[in-house]
Design an enzyme around this catalytic site. Structure first.
Site, PDB file in Angstrom:
ATOM      1  N   GLU A 127     -15.280  12.411 -12.319  1.00  0.00           N
ATOM      2  CA  GLU A 127     -15.183  11.021 -12.298  1.00  0.00           C
ATOM      3  C   GLU A 127     -14.143  10.504 -11.270  1.00  0.00           C
ATOM      4  OE1 GLU A 127     -15.041  10.511 -16.225  1.00  0.00           O
ATOM      5  OE2 GLU A 127     -16.682  11.457 -17.017  1.00  0.00           O
ATOM      6  N   SER A 132     -11.352  18.284  -9.699  1.00  0.00           N
ATOM      7  CA  SER A 132     -10.991  19.324 -10.246  1.00  0.00           C
ATOM      8  C   SER A 132     -10.952  19.705 -11.632  1.00  0.00           C
ATOM      9  CB  SER A 132      -9.484  19.857  -9.384  1.00  0.00           C
ATOM     10  OG  SER A 132     -10.240  19.590  -7.888  1.00  0.00           O
ATOM     11  N   GLY A 240     -23.404  29.474  -9.697  1.00  0.00           N
ATOM     12  CA  GLY A 240     -24.278  29.948  -9.024  1.00  0.00           C
ATOM     13  C   GLY A 240     -24.305  28.583  -7.971  1.00  0.00           C
ATOM     14  N   ARG A 267     -22.237  26.256  30.620  1.00  0.00           N
ATOM     15  CA  ARG A 267     -21.470  25.415  31.563  1.00  0.00           C
ATOM     16  C   ARG A 267     -20.662  26.382  32.423  1.00  0.00           C
ATOM     17  NH1 ARG A 267     -19.934  20.142  32.490  1.00  0.00           N
ATOM     18  NH2 ARG A 267     -18.101  20.036  32.380  1.00  0.00           N
ATOM     19  N   ILE A 336     -14.729  24.723  22.533  1.00  0.00           N
ATOM     20  CA  ILE A 336     -15.809  25.339  23.879  1.00  0.00           C
ATOM     21  C   ILE A 336     -16.813  23.940  24.465  1.00  0.00           C
ATOM     22  CG2 ILE A 336     -17.837  27.235  24.054  1.00  0.00           C
ATOM     23  CD1 ILE A 336     -16.644  28.658  21.286  1.00  0.00           C
ATOM     24  N   HIS A 337     -17.211  23.103  23.709  1.00  0.00           N
ATOM     25  CA  HIS A 337     -18.133  22.056  24.556  1.00  0.00           C
ATOM     26  C   HIS A 337     -16.728  20.959  25.003  1.00  0.00           C
ATOM     27  CE1 HIS A 337     -21.006  23.833  21.911  1.00  0.00           C
ATOM     28  NE2 HIS A 337     -21.968  22.601  22.466  1.00  0.00           N
ATOM     29  N   GLY A 338     -16.099  21.491  24.891  1.00  0.00           N
ATOM     30  CA  GLY A 338     -14.395  20.563  25.522  1.00  0.00           C
ATOM     31  C   GLY A 338     -15.088  18.400  25.087  1.00  0.00           C
ATOM     32  N   GLU A 362     -17.695  20.931  -4.509  1.00  0.00           N
ATOM     33  CA  GLU A 362     -18.455  22.803  -6.050  1.00  0.00           C
ATOM     34  C   GLU A 362     -17.205  22.780  -6.048  1.00  0.00           C
ATOM     35  OE1 GLU A 362     -22.289  23.846  -6.483  1.00  0.00           O
ATOM     36  OE2 GLU A 362     -23.183  21.643  -5.598  1.00  0.00           O
ATOM     37  N   GLY A 363     -15.298  22.408  -6.872  1.00  0.00           N
ATOM     38  CA  GLY A 363     -14.566  23.082  -6.441  1.00  0.00           C
ATOM     39  C   GLY A 363     -13.824  23.278  -4.949  1.00  0.00           C
TER      40      GLY A 363
HETATM   41  N1  CAA Z   1     -18.690  30.418 -17.263  1.00  0.00           N
HETATM   42  C1  CAA Z   1     -19.124  30.263 -18.098  1.00  0.00           C
HETATM   43  N2  CAA Z   1     -17.900  29.698 -19.178  1.00  0.00           N
HETATM   44  C2  CAA Z   1     -17.068  29.706 -18.496  1.00  0.00           C
HETATM   45  C3  CAA Z   1     -16.785  29.766 -16.967  1.00  0.00           C
HETATM   46  C4  CAA Z   1     -17.679  30.097 -16.369  1.00  0.00           C
HETATM   47  N3  CAA Z   1     -17.737  30.127 -14.661  1.00  0.00           N
HETATM   48  N4  CAA Z   1     -15.457  29.492 -16.791  1.00  0.00           N
HETATM   49  C5  CAA Z   1     -15.041  28.867 -17.757  1.00  0.00           C
HETATM   50  N5  CAA Z   1     -15.375  28.919 -18.936  1.00  0.00           N
HETATM   51  C6  CAA Z   1     -14.935  28.463 -20.076  1.00  0.00           C
HETATM   52  C7  CAA Z   1     -14.101  29.604 -20.664  1.00  0.00           C
HETATM   53  O1  CAA Z   1     -14.777  30.513 -21.689  1.00  0.00           O
HETATM   54  C8  CAA Z   1     -13.612  28.638 -21.517  1.00  0.00           C
HETATM   55  O2  CAA Z   1     -14.426  28.305 -23.416  1.00  0.00           O
HETATM   56  P1  CAA Z   1     -13.160  28.982 -23.996  1.00  0.00           P
HETATM   57  O3  CAA Z   1     -12.670  28.198 -24.729  1.00  0.00           O
HETATM   58  O4  CAA Z   1     -14.594  29.260 -25.010  1.00  0.00           O
HETATM   59  O5  CAA Z   1     -12.934  30.540 -24.097  1.00  0.00           O
HETATM   60  C9  CAA Z   1     -13.771  27.143 -21.399  1.00  0.00           C
HETATM   61  O6  CAA Z   1     -15.061  27.342 -20.903  1.00  0.00           O
HETATM   62  C10 CAA Z   1     -12.961  26.290 -20.353  1.00  0.00           C
HETATM   63  O7  CAA Z   1     -12.935  27.185 -19.944  1.00  0.00           O
HETATM   64  P2  CAA Z   1     -11.321  27.080 -18.541  1.00  0.00           P
HETATM   65  O8  CAA Z   1     -10.001  26.851 -19.862  1.00  0.00           O
HETATM   66  O9  CAA Z   1     -11.331  27.713 -17.453  1.00  0.00           O
HETATM   67  O10 CAA Z   1     -11.018  25.766 -18.333  1.00  0.00           O
HETATM   68  P3  CAA Z   1     -10.159  24.555 -17.290  1.00  0.00           P
HETATM   69  O11 CAA Z   1      -9.955  23.477 -17.856  1.00  0.00           O
HETATM   70  O12 CAA Z   1      -8.991  25.409 -16.871  1.00  0.00           O
HETATM   71  O13 CAA Z   1     -10.908  24.483 -15.690  1.00  0.00           O
HETATM   72  C11 CAA Z   1     -11.540  25.270 -13.552  1.00  0.00           C
HETATM   73  C12 CAA Z   1     -11.269  26.022 -15.075  1.00  0.00           C
HETATM   74  C13 CAA Z   1     -11.889  26.485 -12.741  1.00  0.00           C
HETATM   75  C14 CAA Z   1     -10.641  24.719 -12.527  1.00  0.00           C
HETATM   76  C15 CAA Z   1     -12.289  24.327 -13.571  1.00  0.00           C
HETATM   77  O14 CAA Z   1     -12.460  23.140 -14.112  1.00  0.00           O
HETATM   78  C16 CAA Z   1     -13.267  23.646 -12.548  1.00  0.00           C
HETATM   79  O15 CAA Z   1     -14.296  24.591 -11.939  1.00  0.00           O
HETATM   80  N6  CAA Z   1     -12.938  22.983 -11.754  1.00  0.00           N
HETATM   81  C17 CAA Z   1     -14.100  22.060 -11.025  1.00  0.00           C
HETATM   82  C18 CAA Z   1     -15.121  21.266 -10.985  1.00  0.00           C
HETATM   83  C19 CAA Z   1     -15.872  21.683  -9.474  1.00  0.00           C
HETATM   84  O16 CAA Z   1     -16.633  22.983  -9.272  1.00  0.00           O
HETATM   85  N7  CAA Z   1     -16.628  20.350  -9.549  1.00  0.00           N
HETATM   86  C20 CAA Z   1     -17.468  20.006  -8.390  1.00  0.00           C
HETATM   87  C21 CAA Z   1     -18.656  19.124  -9.103  1.00  0.00           C
HETATM   88  S1  CAA Z   1     -20.461  18.823  -9.175  1.00  0.00           S
HETATM   89  C22 CAA Z   1     -19.619  18.874  -6.850  1.00  0.00           C
HETATM   90  O17 CAA Z   1     -19.635  18.952  -6.361  1.00  0.00           O
HETATM   91  C23 CAA Z   1     -21.615  18.864  -6.951  1.00  0.00           C
HETATM   92  C24 CAA Z   1     -22.223  18.335  -5.557  1.00  0.00           C
HETATM   93  O18 CAA Z   1     -22.726  17.531  -6.210  1.00  0.00           O
HETATM   94  C25 CAA Z   1     -22.806  18.782  -4.676  1.00  0.00           C
END
Ligand code: CAA
Length: 378
Positions: A127, A132, A240, A267, A336-338, A362-363
């Site tokens: 959003e 993050s 994944g 080149r 390399i391509h300058g 994706e993070g």
């Molecule tokens: N698998 C399953 N469950 C998981 C998990 C995983 N890998 N990671 C965490 N969880 C669960 C935890 O177990 C926890 O559950 P419980 O409380 O029941 O134990 C719950 O999720 C909360 O976990 P955290 O306390 O670790 O959560 P957090 O708020 O500290 O966040 C973070 C951790 C890793 C920073 C996460 O917020 C994150 O990955 N942020 C990045 C988001 C992201 O990658 N966004 C990309 C957008 S999509 C995109 O880019 C797609 C596109 O279009 C190309």
């Protein structure tokens, strides 16, 4: 320990390679210049089973596993990184519905994705105020009779204006991760409005849009998984997904290395091919070494996933290393391509721009380090 792909994995890789080299690569520059979404290519990818590589056959997938999926994305990204991200997100959405959906949801929505009928899948988590910190999202879903009513705004949604099937995360409960649920929303749903496609630095042939939800009624049976269980679905999807982005980075690096080596042999400067200059040879050697390391990390994470073993840490490591290495490789390939590397007649200009987002989406690299460090300290 076996470092070779199986015959079945090679078959998937070769299908992807043929399409990538014969169809995607020749069009990549023009699609990039025209900012044209690769709709036609998606139909061809669907025809080869590449929109559901790791999806069971009964839902229209190729059932070829996570390693074959990584191998296919590498091939597609080497030819056209824009097409690879659209492909990767579509696979990710299909896999999540298979993993968490009811039988009815799987039968209804997954074949739409794998067949290409839905054009693509989209993943609507981020959003405007939170990327993050995904657990801070504020889009809401309130129950009214037989539906959930979604209100809020999503940002940077790949294929958000083309996708026939979208996963949308919204708050159904209190603050934090436990108050979040995930919904399957169909493209064109009343109350969901895609905004103007963003003008991006790279991946110009993929579409990235904001989505506004205003009184968007989603039938209650489109809840994916449990009420309040959406955050776990997002995190497991991203585990994944990070293999997919790592594979994309590998594909981009392969393209850079090939372009760099080719140009260095052609080149001439100071009376000989620049490939005979140590400064150029060392760049190529470093690129080749980092490429091999990135490939190994991506395939190792994919292998763990395929074995049903934990792979969160390894997926983050693969994505972190491969995306950072791809940015180093694209910078050196331009060098390399300058001067020629600065112009889009040469593919390295596009690769440089395309690679940049790999350490962000994706993070971010910082988020991958959070994930890895938590595992180290556990
Ligand atoms: N698998 C399953 N469950 C998981 C998990 C995983 N890998 N990671 C965490 N969880 C669960 C935890 O177990 C926890 O559950 P419980 O409380 O029941 O134990 C719950 O999720 C909360 O976990 P955290 O306390 O670790 O959560 P957090 O708020 O500290 O966040 C973070 C951790 C890793 C920073 C996460 O917020 C994150 O990955 N942020 C990045 C988001 C992201 O990658 N966004 C990309 C957008 S999509 C995109 O880019 C797609 C596109 O279009 C190309």
């Amino acid at each position: 320990m076996n470092f070779s792909l199986t015959e079945d994995q090679l078959a998937v890789r070769d299908l992807a390679r043929k399409l990538a080299r014969e169809v995607l690569a020749p069009r990549a520059r023009e699609l990039d210049r025209r900012h044209e979404y690769p709709s036609g290519a998606l139909g061809e990818l669907a025809g080869l089973g590449l929109l559901g590589v790791n999806v069971p056959e009964e839902y229209g997938g190729a059932a070829a596993g996570a390693v074959a999926y990584a191998a296919a994305i590498m091939e597609i990204a080497e030819a056209c990184a824009s097409t690879s991200v659209v492909t990767a997100v579509t696979n990710m959405v299909a896999e999540q519905i298979v993993a968490f959906g009811t039988e009815e949801q799987k039968r209804r929505f997954v074949p739409l994705l794998t067949s290409g009928e839905a054009v693509a899948g989209a993943f609507a988590l981020s959003e405007p105020h939170c990327g993050s910190d995904a657990a801070a999202l504020t889009t809401t879903a309130r129950r009214e009779g037989g539906a959930f009513i979604l209100d809020g705004e999503k940002q940077w949604i790949t294929s958000g204006d083309h996708a026939g099937v979208l996963l949308v995360w919204a708050r159904t409960g209190g603050p934090g991760a436990k108050g979040i649920s995930c919904f399957i929303v169909e493209g064109g749903a009343k109350g969901m409005t895609p905004g103007r496609p963003e003008h991006k630095m790279g991946l110009s042939a993929s579409s990235t849009v904001p989505l506004v939800f205003e009184n968007c009624a989603v039938p209650a049976d489109r809840l994916l998984g449990e009420l309040g269980g959406g955050f776990r679905i997002a995190m497991s999807a991203l585990d994944g997904g990070r293999i997919g982005i790592g594979a994309q980075a590998v594909g981009v690096m392969r393209a850079c290395l090939a372009a760099g080596a080719r140009y260095a042999k052609e080149r001439r400067a100071f009376g000989k091919p620049i490939a005979e200059q140590e400064a150029i040879r060392w760049k190529l050697a470093d690129m080749a070494t980092e490429l091999a390391a990135a490939e190994a990390l991506v395939f190792a994470a994919a292998w763990l996933k395929e074995q049903g073993r934990p792979f969160t840490r390894e997926a983050s490591m693969a994505k972190l290393f491969a995306s950072e290495a791809a940015n180093r490789a694209t910078k050196e390939a331009v060098q390399i391509h300058g001067g020629y590397g600065y112009f889009d007649e040469f593919s390295v200009e596009r690769l440089f721009r395309d690679a940049r987002v790999e350490t962000l989406y994706e993070g971010t690299s910082e988020v991958q380090r959070i994930v890895i460090a938590r595992h180290v300290l556990q």
